[in-house]
Every structure is written in structure tokens, then in C-alpha cells.
Design a protein around this motif. Structure first.
Motif, short mmCIF file in Angstrom:
data_model
loop_
_atom_site.label_atom_id
_atom_site.label_comp_id
_atom_site.label_asym_id
_atom_site.label_seq_id
_atom_site.Cartn_x
_atom_site.Cartn_y
_atom_site.Cartn_z
N ASN A 5 -11.28 3.68 9.61
CA ASN A 5 -10.94 4.93 10.30
C ASN A 5 -12.18 5.65 10.81
O ASN A 5 -12.15 6.31 11.85
CB ASN A 5 -10.16 5.84 9.36
CG ASN A 5 -8.78 5.30 9.04
OD1 ASN A 5 -8.21 4.54 9.82
ND2 ASN A 5 -8.23 5.68 7.90
N TYR B 182 -8.93 -1.52 -1.21
CA TYR B 182 -8.11 -1.37 -0.01
C TYR B 182 -8.32 0.00 0.62
O TYR B 182 -8.47 0.12 1.84
CB TYR B 182 -6.63 -1.57 -0.35
CG TYR B 182 -5.72 -1.38 0.83
CD1 TYR B 182 -5.51 -2.41 1.74
CD2 TYR B 182 -5.07 -0.16 1.05
CE1 TYR B 182 -4.68 -2.24 2.84
CE2 TYR B 182 -4.24 0.02 2.15
CZ TYR B 182 -4.05 -1.02 3.03
OH TYR B 182 -3.24 -0.84 4.12
N ASN B 183 -8.36 1.05 -0.20
CA ASN B 183 -8.55 2.40 0.34
C ASN B 183 -9.93 2.55 0.97
O ASN B 183 -10.09 3.22 1.99
CB ASN B 183 -8.36 3.43 -0.76
CG ASN B 183 -6.90 3.64 -1.10
OD1 ASN B 183 -6.02 3.28 -0.33
ND2 ASN B 183 -6.63 4.21 -2.26
N GLN B 184 -10.95 1.95 0.35
CA GLN B 184 -12.29 2.02 0.93
C GLN B 184 -12.35 1.32 2.28
O GLN B 184 -12.96 1.84 3.23
CB GLN B 184 -13.30 1.40 -0.03
CG GLN B 184 -13.59 2.26 -1.27
CD GLN B 184 -14.61 1.61 -2.19
OE1 GLN B 184 -14.98 0.45 -2.00
NE2 GLN B 184 -15.07 2.36 -3.18
N GLN C 64 -9.89 0.96 4.34
CA GLN C 64 -9.15 1.78 5.29
C GLN C 64 -9.99 2.96 5.77
O GLN C 64 -9.99 3.30 6.96
CB GLN C 64 -7.86 2.29 4.65
CG GLN C 64 -6.80 1.23 4.43
CD GLN C 64 -6.23 0.72 5.75
OE1 GLN C 64 -6.59 -0.36 6.20
NE2 GLN C 64 -5.38 1.50 6.36
N GLN C 65 -10.74 3.59 4.86
CA GLN C 65 -11.58 4.72 5.24
C GLN C 65 -12.71 4.28 6.16
O GLN C 65 -13.04 4.96 7.13
CB GLN C 65 -12.16 5.37 3.98
CG GLN C 65 -11.11 6.07 3.11
CD GLN C 65 -11.70 6.61 1.83
OE1 GLN C 65 -12.90 6.48 1.58
NE2 GLN C 65 -10.86 7.22 1.00
N PHE D 270 -6.58 -1.63 -5.44
CA PHE D 270 -6.17 -0.40 -4.76
C PHE D 270 -7.39 0.35 -4.22
O PHE D 270 -7.39 0.84 -3.08
CB PHE D 270 -5.39 0.48 -5.74
CG PHE D 270 -4.79 1.70 -5.11
CD1 PHE D 270 -3.59 1.63 -4.44
CD2 PHE D 270 -5.43 2.94 -5.20
CE1 PHE D 270 -3.02 2.76 -3.85
CE2 PHE D 270 -4.88 4.06 -4.63
CZ PHE D 270 -3.67 3.97 -3.95
N THR D 271 -8.45 0.42 -5.02
CA THR D 271 -9.66 1.12 -4.58
C THR D 271 -10.33 0.40 -3.42
O THR D 271 -10.75 1.03 -2.44
CB THR D 271 -10.65 1.23 -5.76
OG1 THR D 271 -10.00 1.91 -6.85
CG2 THR D 271 -11.89 2.01 -5.35
N CYS E 241 0.82 -1.21 0.00
CA CYS E 241 0.00 0.00 0.00
C CYS E 241 0.86 1.26 0.00
O CYS E 241 0.35 2.35 -0.32
CB CYS E 241 -0.94 0.00 1.20
SG CYS E 241 -0.10 -0.10 2.81
N ASN E 242 2.13 1.15 0.35
CA ASN E 242 3.02 2.31 0.36
C ASN E 242 3.91 2.38 -0.87
O ASN E 242 4.80 3.23 -0.94
CB ASN E 242 3.90 2.28 1.61
CG ASN E 242 3.10 2.43 2.89
OD1 ASN E 242 2.04 3.06 2.88
ND2 ASN E 242 3.57 1.85 3.97
#
Length: 345
Positions: free
Chosen positions: A344, A336-338, A340-341, A333-334, A8-9
Motif C-alpha cells: 500500500n 501477511y499484514n506487513q 499488505q502495508q 498473520f503478521t 485474511c478476512n
């Protein structure tokens, strides 16, 4: 290191999918322009601060660095990026024997010869043209080049040496016994990968070779080879252990390691025939790399290679492979970001 190696980085700037090498200027011109733009404006964050980006250097296997720097490949006569050592043609190979004193390439000479080659369209000390990365690097070439010890030391030299010893010094019965020792050797759980037998080297990963080089090779192979061969091999193992970790000997760590590598390199033809190749020569520069960039454990491309494997697994079908791979990566990628959001919030 663990944070840097996480998928992810890892930032993907451009991808080349094909059966031949790309034209590096045409392929990366847009990406390098975007990098320069980001360097100028910085990366703003929510708190109002803006981070400045520094392009420190370039690492990769030898074909990748050759392509990026527009240098001759590892089979050429002047293929070293750091010095003016010239290869010798023997038995359809380029051999690079030990030299007591190396003539290093300075940043000014590197830039001057690259410009001169571009003007005259000739090969000058291995330079073929000006590297497109000179427009984004904050550290001049060749100082910004970082040797990837995963490919140079583990997948190439260590593997070659072990196979040479296995084939030329061991009898069939001893080979079977050594393979069994490698296979049954126990490791703590945090080593993640055990050693494979030499006869299964085609399936051996770099992490397995690292464990073999740093921990298992010397004690397990010692009973099967002559004492001088084992003593010579210990020079290489000890030097790599010094360069792989923190400064065990303080400021003298890289000096002692360089002395051991020099003795190992100088006596290498006494025990190994016709494998004094370019990757062996690159070990002469590992001490400088340690001084400039830190220990080898922080410089390998293990994370990037793992990412490439994950990236290529997005392939399906037989046509439009590049578009399919990128589309699957964007979906992952999308998602994973969803996730994570959501976590959070």
C-alpha cells in the motif's frame, strides 16, 4: 462470498485443541463478553465513522451446532432444532420418517424450554440448557441457525445415496464402468475440481460431491439403475439445483423445491432401506432456509473448512500443539499484514 471466504478476512475468536468436547460456557464466556463489548461500542475506522456489528446467526456441522445450542445430538429422539419431530429407534439407529405436517419450534418456545431445562435439569424436547450464544445473537433461536448444506447435503446425504446405489443396484462390471465415467468426465477449467470414482470416495472433497450432485450424477448413473430409481433421484437433484442458485422460478422457487423434496422424502423408504436419518429430515427445512437466508451457494462453510485445514497445518511436534498452532498462525498473520502495508505504501 469470495471476500468472506478469504483467510485474511476470517476472524479467529477462540480455538479449542483437544481430544474431547469442551465445556462450552467455560470456553467461550470471555470471547462472548468481548463480542458484546464490540457490539456496544462499534468498530471505529480512520475516517471517523463507526460500524455497528450485528450477530446474524450460527452455522456449522451437526455436532458443532449441538454443542453451541446445548441440544441433544443427531442420534437423539428430539434432535431437530427447528421442529418437534421425534425419531424412531430401529436396528440400533434413529430413523426420521416423512411427516405431512411439521410442528415447528417458535422462538418463544425455544427460549422457554431452554430456561425450564436449566431450572429442572431434565431433557425437554431435546433441550439440555440455555445456549451461551443467546447473549450475543441479534436474531433469536432457532431462526438464527443456518443449516450447513456442505455437511448435511453433500458430505452426508449425497455421499450416502451414491454409495447405496453403487452397492445395491449396480453389478461389479457396471461399477467399474460408472467409476470410469466419473473419472474421465470433462469440466470447464473454472470448476476447479473433477469428480472422483465412487471407490475413491474416502478422498472425495465436498466440492467434488457438489459437482457430482448438480451436474454429473444423474446423466452418468441413469443407464445403470431402474427408471423409478432414476426418477426418484431426479427429484432430489432438481430440488437442490433450485435451492443452490438464484430464484429461477421467482417467488415460487422455494415452494417448488419444497414440493420436490417432500415427494422425495416420502418415497425414500421405497428405494433406500434404513437410511432415513436426521440429515435427510433436515432437507425438509431447506426451503425455509432459502427464504430466510438466501441460496445454498452462499451458506456453505467451504471457506471456513479450508481455513481450518490451513490452520491445523501449523502443527509440528507432539507436545503443546495448541500453542504451536497459534504461534505459527500469528507469524503468518503478521507477515501477511506487513506485506499488505508495504504494497500500500
Amino acid at each position: 462470498v469470495e471476500l468472506r471466504y478469504r483467510r485474511c478476512n476470517t476472524v479467529v475468536l477462540s480455538v479449542w485443541v483437544g481430544y474431547r468436547e469442551p465445556i462450552i460456557d467455560a470456553w467461550l464466556s470471555e470471547s462472548l463478553q468481548q463480542l458484546n463489548t464490540v457490539k456496544k461500542i462499534g468498530v471505529p475506522i480512520r475516517s471517523g465513522f463507526s460500524y455497528k456489528i450485528v450477530i446474524y446467526g450460527l452455522t456449522g456441522d451437526c455436532p458443532a451446532i449441538k454443542l453451541a445450542t446445548k441440544h441433544v445430538n443427531h442420534q437423539g429422539y428430539w434432535c431437530c432444532w427447528f421442529c418437534y419431530t421425534k425419531g424412531i429407534h430401529e436396528d440400533k439407529k434413529r430413523q426420521y420418517y416423512f411427516e405431512n405436517k411439521l410442528s415447528l419450534r417458535s422462538s418463544f418456545e425455544y427460549f422457554y424450554y431452554s430456561k425450564e431445562v436449566q431450572r429442572t435439569n431434565t431433557n425437554i424436547f431435546g433441550h439440555l440448557s440455555v445456549s451461551p450464544f443467546t447473549t450475543v445473537f441479534d436474531v433469536p433461536l432457532p431462526r438464527s441457525l443456518i443449516i450447513d448444506y456442505m455437511h448435511v447435503s453433500l458430505l452426508r446425504h449425497t455421499k450416502t445415496v451414491i454409495q447405496y446405489l453403487y452397492k445395491n443396484y449396480l453389478k461389479p462390471r457396471e461399477r467399474n464402468e460408472l467409476d470410469e465415467r466419473f473419472r474421465t468426465q470433462s469440466f470447464p477449467h473454472f470448476f476447479n475440481r473433477k469428480m472422483r470414482p465412487v471407490k475413491e470416495f474416502s478422498y472425495c472433497k465436498a466440492t467434488g460431491l457438489r459437482n457430482m450432485l448438480l451436474y454429473g450424477l444423474l446423466p452418468l448413473i441413469r443407464p445403470f439403475v431402474p427408471v423409478p430409481v432414476a426418477a426418484h433421484l431426479s427429484l432430489y437433484v432438481t430440488s437442490m439445483r433450485l435451492l443452490h442458485g438464484p430464484r429461477k422460478l421467482g417467488s415460487d422457487t422455494e415452494l417448488v423445491a419444497n414440493q420436490l423434496i417432500s415427494i422425495y422424502y416420502k418415497d425414500h423408504p421405497l428405494f433406500y432401506k434404513k437410511i432415513q436419518n436426521y440429515v435427510l429430515h433436515l432437507h425438509c427445512h431447506l426451503a425455509d432456509q432459502y427464504y430466510l437466508h438466501g441460496s445454498l451457494s452462499n451458506l456453505g462453510v467451504f471457506g471456513q473448512e479450508s481455513f481450518l485445514g490451513y490452520f491445523s497445518r501449523g502443527r509440528s511436534g507432539t507436545r503443546n500443539l495448541g500453542q504451536i498452532i497459534l504461534n505459527n498462525y500469528h507469524v503468518d498473520f503478521t507477515l501477511y499484514n506487513q506485506s499488505q502495508q508495504i504494497s500500500n505504501n
